[in-house]
Design an enzyme around this catalytic site. Structure first.
Site, PDB file in Angstrom:
ATOM      1  N   CYS A 124       1.911   4.430 -15.441  1.00 49.80           N
ATOM      2  CA  CYS A 124       0.622   4.688 -16.085  1.00 49.80           C
ATOM      3  C   CYS A 124       0.801   5.485 -17.383  1.00 49.80           C
ATOM      4  CB  CYS A 124      -0.313   5.375 -15.091  1.00 49.80           C
ATOM      5  SG  CYS A 124      -2.061   5.154 -15.497  1.00 49.80           S
ATOM      6  N   HIS A 178      -0.143   1.563 -10.526  1.00 51.26           N
ATOM      7  CA  HIS A 178       0.127   2.628  -9.558  1.00 51.26           C
ATOM      8  C   HIS A 178       0.806   2.078  -8.307  1.00 51.26           C
ATOM      9  CE1 HIS A 178      -2.342   6.078 -11.199  1.00 51.26           C
ATOM     10  NE2 HIS A 178      -2.684   5.084 -11.986  1.00 51.26           N
ATOM     11  N   GLU A 238       2.166   3.674  -5.955  1.00 54.00           N
ATOM     12  CA  GLU A 238       1.926   4.476  -4.744  1.00 54.00           C
ATOM     13  C   GLU A 238       0.709   3.984  -3.983  1.00 54.00           C
ATOM     14  OE1 GLU A 238      -1.188   5.813  -7.238  1.00 54.00           O
ATOM     15  OE2 GLU A 238       0.928   5.565  -7.726  1.00 54.00           O
TER      16      GLU A 238
END
Length: 368
Positions: free
Chosen positions: A252, A342, A344
């Site tokens: 990001c 992202h 995660e």
């Protein structure tokens, strides 16, 4: 019933009811397309100084718990929903979303026109906005106050959300690697994903110098997500990391800083990508991933093949299938890479979780 208004800087007005804390707030008006994960959205530091509208029509069903926040507080400047849930239905819930927003002092509004708001932003672009509970001034005056509020371009926000002191997230089980993670607005799940893979993660402040990063004796360096304009950030420490040939991974905001370290410009997207359903293609293999996003800026880079940088040839690895913006970069020698999304995935799909494994493989090769 109390009334509230949402006012955009171009003069568009939406009437509704107060939700969460009452008062007034200002920020960049953006929308999130996720149907779930509102607690993770609220606590994502990348949303600092933004008013977030949820496009899903029903918000708050599962309440709020103490396990899912991605940071220690709510970061959104304001919150817009269509239909707040009247009942909390989850065994994990400790309180309602409405109560949580009140506790955190987050001013919100419930409006019937979230679809109209989203369409307006898609046509006109993200813009400044304000939410006013029980407004006591004419609309024209409120519009002018919105126009006087700060915009996002040129905003240096990472240091406002990052940790002030270094802390360590220990590896789960045997430690395989030591990672220096520069916190630009890091989400709690990110170091956990690395710890699950045997990484001891040292989370450093946003303004960490190269010397402070290297004092950790890292096997790899990670730059996190975060808010603000990447053009305001200092990338000198990252350039030194690349010069030292230390394995690097960025996501990001970290992807945008990697791009700038390579000599590429960044630019503001018309309305950004925010949600858990963005299609991204790996241009090397053709594979498509559904990914979680939260960004309003992007890197400008050649899509037609490798390009030269001060650190050797690099290439774009991933593109967004909606608008063809750059979603990933890497140095061709394989020691440094980044993605705009992202991996995660808190909340979101897990298609990109393999990227943490790739980071570990890069570090393992460097150790050999």
């Amino acid at each position: 019933m109390n009334t509230a208004v949402l006012i955009l800087e171009d003069g568009r007005v939406f009437h509704g009811s107060p939700y969460g804390a009452e008062g007034e707030t200002f920020g960049e008006m953006v929308f999130n397309t996720g149907m779930t994960g509102y607690q993770e959205t609220l606590t994502d530091p990348s949303y600092h100084r933004q008013i977030v509208a949820m496009t899903a029509p029903h918000i708050g069903n599962t309440g709020v718990n103490d396990d899912d926040p991605e940071s220690g507080r709510v970061w959104v400047a304001g919150y817009v929903v269509r239909e707040p849930s009247r009942v909390v239905s989850s065994w994990r819930a400790t309180r309602s979303l409405d109560d949580y927003l009140k506790e955190q002092g987050v001013v919100g509004i419930a409006i019937s026109g979230t679809r109209a708001l989203t369409r307006h932003l898609r046509e006109r672009g993200a813009m400044r906005a304000g939410i006013f509970s029980a407004p006591d001034a004419p609309v024209e005056e409120l519009v002018e106050r919105v126009r006087q509020s700060p915009g996002m371009e040129g905003a240096d926000l990472a240091r406002e959300v990052a940790t002030g002191e270094t802390y360590v997230v220990p590896a789960f089980g045997t430690r395989r690697f030591t990672v220096a993670a520069v916190d630009l607005g890091i989400k709690g799940m990110t170091p956990q994903r690395m710890a699950e893979r045997g990484c001891e993660v040292h989370v450093l402040p946003a303004d960490a110098t190269f010397e402070q990063i290297m004092a950790v004796k890292p096997d790899g360096v990670f730059f996190s997500n975060g808010p603000g304009d990447p053009a305001t950030a200092d990338v000198s420490a990252l350039r030194k990391v690349l010069e030292a040939r230390v394995p690097f991974f960025g996501i990001c905001f970290g992807n945008q800083l990697f791009g700038r370290a390579l000599g590429l410009p960044t630019y503001k997207l018309r309305y950004g990508h925010r949600g858990v359903n963005q299609p991204v293609q790996d241009v090397r293999t053709g594979k498509v991933e559904i990914s979680a996003h939260n960004h309003g800026f992007a890197v400008e880079a050649p899509l037609d093949g490798p390009f030269e940088t001060p650190f050797g040839p690099a290439e774009v690895t991933h593109v967004n299938l909606n608008d063809r913006c750059v979603e990933g970069l890497r140095l061709i020698d394989g020691r440094a890479f980044s993605v705009q999304y992202h991996p995660e995935a808190a909340a979101g799909p897990h298609d990109a979780a393999y990227l943490f494994d790739e980071f570990c493989e890069v570090m393992s090769r460097a150790q050999a």
